[in-house]
Design a protein around this motif. Structure first.
Motif, PDB file in Angstrom:
ATOM      1  N   VAL A 173      33.539  28.651  40.787  1.00 19.30           N
ATOM      2  CA  VAL A 173      34.848  29.892  40.931  1.00 19.30           C
ATOM      3  C   VAL A 173      36.463  29.026  41.297  1.00 19.30           C
ATOM      4  O   VAL A 173      36.079  28.381  42.272  1.00 19.30           O
ATOM      5  CB  VAL A 173      34.576  31.416  41.047  1.00 19.30           C
ATOM      6  N   GLN A 174      37.094  29.788  40.922  1.00 21.18           N
ATOM      7  CA  GLN A 174      39.322  28.815  41.697  1.00 21.18           C
ATOM      8  C   GLN A 174      38.992  30.427  42.240  1.00 21.18           C
ATOM      9  O   GLN A 174      39.178  31.897  41.759  1.00 21.18           O
ATOM     10  CB  GLN A 174      40.260  28.402  40.635  1.00 21.18           C
ATOM     11  N   VAL A 175      39.338  30.078  43.593  1.00 19.87           N
ATOM     12  CA  VAL A 175      39.929  31.289  44.027  1.00 19.87           C
ATOM     13  C   VAL A 175      41.577  31.185  44.929  1.00 19.87           C
ATOM     14  O   VAL A 175      41.517  30.236  45.698  1.00 19.87           O
ATOM     15  CB  VAL A 175      38.962  31.645  45.316  1.00 19.87           C
ATOM     16  N   ARG A 176      42.163  31.675  44.302  1.00 19.73           N
ATOM     17  CA  ARG A 176      43.274  31.794  44.972  1.00 19.73           C
ATOM     18  C   ARG A 176      43.855  33.382  45.941  1.00 19.73           C
ATOM     19  O   ARG A 176      43.613  33.904  45.690  1.00 19.73           O
ATOM     20  CB  ARG A 176      44.771  32.322  43.853  1.00 19.73           C
ATOM     21  N   ARG A 202      40.021  46.007  56.182  1.00 21.32           N
ATOM     22  CA  ARG A 202      41.063  45.517  55.695  1.00 21.32           C
ATOM     23  C   ARG A 202      41.765  45.578  53.799  1.00 21.32           C
ATOM     24  O   ARG A 202      39.785  45.931  53.530  1.00 21.32           O
ATOM     25  CB  ARG A 202      41.491  44.138  55.498  1.00 21.32           C
ATOM     26  N   ALA A 203      42.317  46.564  53.514  1.00 19.52           N
ATOM     27  CA  ALA A 203      43.160  46.847  52.439  1.00 19.52           C
ATOM     28  C   ALA A 203      43.541  45.076  51.627  1.00 19.52           C
ATOM     29  O   ALA A 203      43.874  44.721  51.745  1.00 19.52           O
ATOM     30  CB  ALA A 203      44.391  47.392  52.316  1.00 19.52           C
ATOM     31  N   VAL A 204      42.785  45.232  50.623  1.00 21.96           N
ATOM     32  CA  VAL A 204      42.463  43.384  49.526  1.00 21.96           C
ATOM     33  C   VAL A 204      41.984  44.099  48.566  1.00 21.96           C
ATOM     34  O   VAL A 204      41.718  44.887  47.724  1.00 21.96           O
ATOM     35  CB  VAL A 204      41.869  42.457  50.481  1.00 21.96           C
ATOM     36  N   ARG A 205      43.809  43.337  48.061  1.00 19.27           N
ATOM     37  CA  ARG A 205      43.515  43.692  45.822  1.00 19.27           C
ATOM     38  C   ARG A 205      42.791  42.092  45.944  1.00 19.27           C
ATOM     39  O   ARG A 205      42.938  41.838  46.480  1.00 19.27           O
ATOM     40  CB  ARG A 205      44.930  43.662  45.855  1.00 19.27           C
ATOM     41  N   MET A 206      42.183  42.615  44.866  1.00 16.63           N
ATOM     42  CA  MET A 206      41.329  41.926  43.482  1.00 16.63           C
ATOM     43  C   MET A 206      41.833  41.702  42.791  1.00 16.63           C
ATOM     44  O   MET A 206      41.957  42.698  41.616  1.00 16.63           O
ATOM     45  CB  MET A 206      39.787  42.020  43.896  1.00 16.63           C
ATOM     46  N   ALA A 207      41.753  40.554  41.830  1.00 16.58           N
ATOM     47  CA  ALA A 207      42.499  40.012  40.434  1.00 16.58           C
ATOM     48  C   ALA A 207      40.880  39.198  39.833  1.00 16.58           C
ATOM     49  O   ALA A 207      40.496  37.792  40.573  1.00 16.58           O
ATOM     50  CB  ALA A 207      43.049  39.391  40.141  1.00 16.58           C
ATOM     51  N   LEU A 208      40.663  39.058  37.988  1.00 15.66           N
ATOM     52  CA  LEU A 208      39.811  38.049  38.413  1.00 15.66           C
ATOM     53  C   LEU A 208      39.980  37.930  36.569  1.00 15.66           C
ATOM     54  O   LEU A 208      40.582  38.796  35.767  1.00 15.66           O
ATOM     55  CB  LEU A 208      38.519  39.322  38.089  1.00 15.66           C
ATOM     56  N   ASN A 209      40.230  36.766  36.864  1.00 15.28           N
ATOM     57  CA  ASN A 209      41.433  35.860  35.592  1.00 15.28           C
ATOM     58  C   ASN A 209      42.169  36.870  35.310  1.00 15.28           C
ATOM     59  O   ASN A 209      43.068  37.215  33.985  1.00 15.28           O
ATOM     60  CB  ASN A 209      40.396  35.849  34.467  1.00 15.28           C
ATOM     61  N   GLU A 242      30.786  31.772  35.421  1.00 15.18           N
ATOM     62  CA  GLU A 242      31.607  30.703  35.745  1.00 15.18           C
ATOM     63  C   GLU A 242      33.031  30.049  35.495  1.00 15.18           C
ATOM     64  O   GLU A 242      33.256  30.354  34.606  1.00 15.18           O
ATOM     65  CB  GLU A 242      30.846  29.488  35.055  1.00 15.18           C
ATOM     66  N   ASN A 243      33.630  29.596  36.361  1.00 10.01           N
ATOM     67  CA  ASN A 243      35.039  28.775  35.852  1.00 10.01           C
ATOM     68  C   ASN A 243      35.783  30.020  36.782  1.00 10.01           C
ATOM     69  O   ASN A 243      37.082  30.069  36.287  1.00 10.01           O
ATOM     70  CB  ASN A 243      35.248  28.792  35.246  1.00 10.01           C
ATOM     71  N   ALA A 244      35.693  31.603  37.005  1.00  7.01           N
ATOM     72  CA  ALA A 244      36.351  32.559  37.082  1.00  7.01           C
ATOM     73  C   ALA A 244      36.716  31.720  38.182  1.00  7.01           C
ATOM     74  O   ALA A 244      37.417  31.296  38.846  1.00  7.01           O
ATOM     75  CB  ALA A 244      35.587  33.369  36.995  1.00  7.01           C
ATOM     76  N   GLU A 245      38.572  33.138  38.074  1.00  7.90           N
ATOM     77  CA  GLU A 245      39.878  32.528  38.694  1.00  7.90           C
ATOM     78  C   GLU A 245      40.072  34.229  39.887  1.00  7.90           C
ATOM     79  O   GLU A 245      40.264  35.009  37.952  1.00  7.90           O
ATOM     80  CB  GLU A 245      41.162  32.152  37.957  1.00  7.90           C
ATOM     81  N   VAL A 246      40.027  33.774  40.648  1.00  6.83           N
ATOM     82  CA  VAL A 246      39.245  34.954  41.248  1.00  6.83           C
ATOM     83  C   VAL A 246      41.392  34.550  42.215  1.00  6.83           C
ATOM     84  O   VAL A 246      41.270  34.031  43.169  1.00  6.83           O
ATOM     85  CB  VAL A 246      38.474  35.356  42.128  1.00  6.83           C
ATOM     86  N   ALA A 247      41.566  36.091  42.435  1.00 10.15           N
ATOM     87  CA  ALA A 247      42.840  37.013  43.554  1.00 10.15           C
ATOM     88  C   ALA A 247      42.610  36.960  44.049  1.00 10.15           C
ATOM     89  O   ALA A 247      42.171  38.358  43.979  1.00 10.15           O
ATOM     90  CB  ALA A 247      44.525  36.153  42.617  1.00 10.15           C
ATOM     91  N   PHE A 248      42.797  36.951  45.869  1.00  4.83           N
ATOM     92  CA  PHE A 248      43.142  37.965  46.960  1.00  4.83           C
ATOM     93  C   PHE A 248      44.688  38.170  47.451  1.00  4.83           C
ATOM     94  O   PHE A 248      44.671  37.299  48.050  1.00  4.83           O
ATOM     95  CB  PHE A 248      42.200  37.573  48.529  1.00  4.83           C
ATOM     96  N   PHE A 249      44.255  39.203  47.216  1.00  2.00           N
ATOM     97  CA  PHE A 249      46.078  39.698  48.373  1.00  2.00           C
ATOM     98  C   PHE A 249      46.164  41.183  48.977  1.00  2.00           C
ATOM     99  O   PHE A 249      45.521  41.706  48.259  1.00  2.00           O
ATOM    100  CB  PHE A 249      47.426  39.604  46.793  1.00  2.00           C
TER     101      PHE A 249
END
Length: 84
Positions: A4-7, A52-59, A71-78
């Motif tokens: 997975v790609q983590v941003r 901690r408050a963390v927002r998440m996005a998937l694709n 597989e090959n998902a893009e995950v973002a933490f902010f």
């Protein structure tokens, strides 16, 4: 194991010192991936900690941490963002 790609964005990116990374994981959900990253210790443990408050996005879609991780998902933490 899946790849997975983590941003990371904003204060999370600053604390970790990187905007993204490719991760090999056995995690089935975003919650499990977050726990794996926390288990690394250091900056990951600090900024992704459960209290901690963390927002998440998937694709590029906002989701909660129960979302399944494929597989090959893009995950973002902010951090939460407020406007004004």
């Amino acid at each position: 194991m899946k790849t997975v790609q983590v941003r990371y964005f904003a204060a999370i990116r600053e604390a970790i010192g990187a905007g993204s990374e490719t991760v090999q994981t056995g995690a089935a959900t975003l919650a499990a991936l977050r726990d794996e990253l926390i288990a690394r210790g250091g900056a990951h443990a600090d900024v992704l900690a459960r209290h901690r408050a963390v927002r998440m996005a998937l694709n590029q879609a906002m989701v909660d941490e129960t979302a399944p991780l494929g597989e090959n998902a893009e995950v973002a933490f902010f951090p939460p963002v407020t406007g004004g």
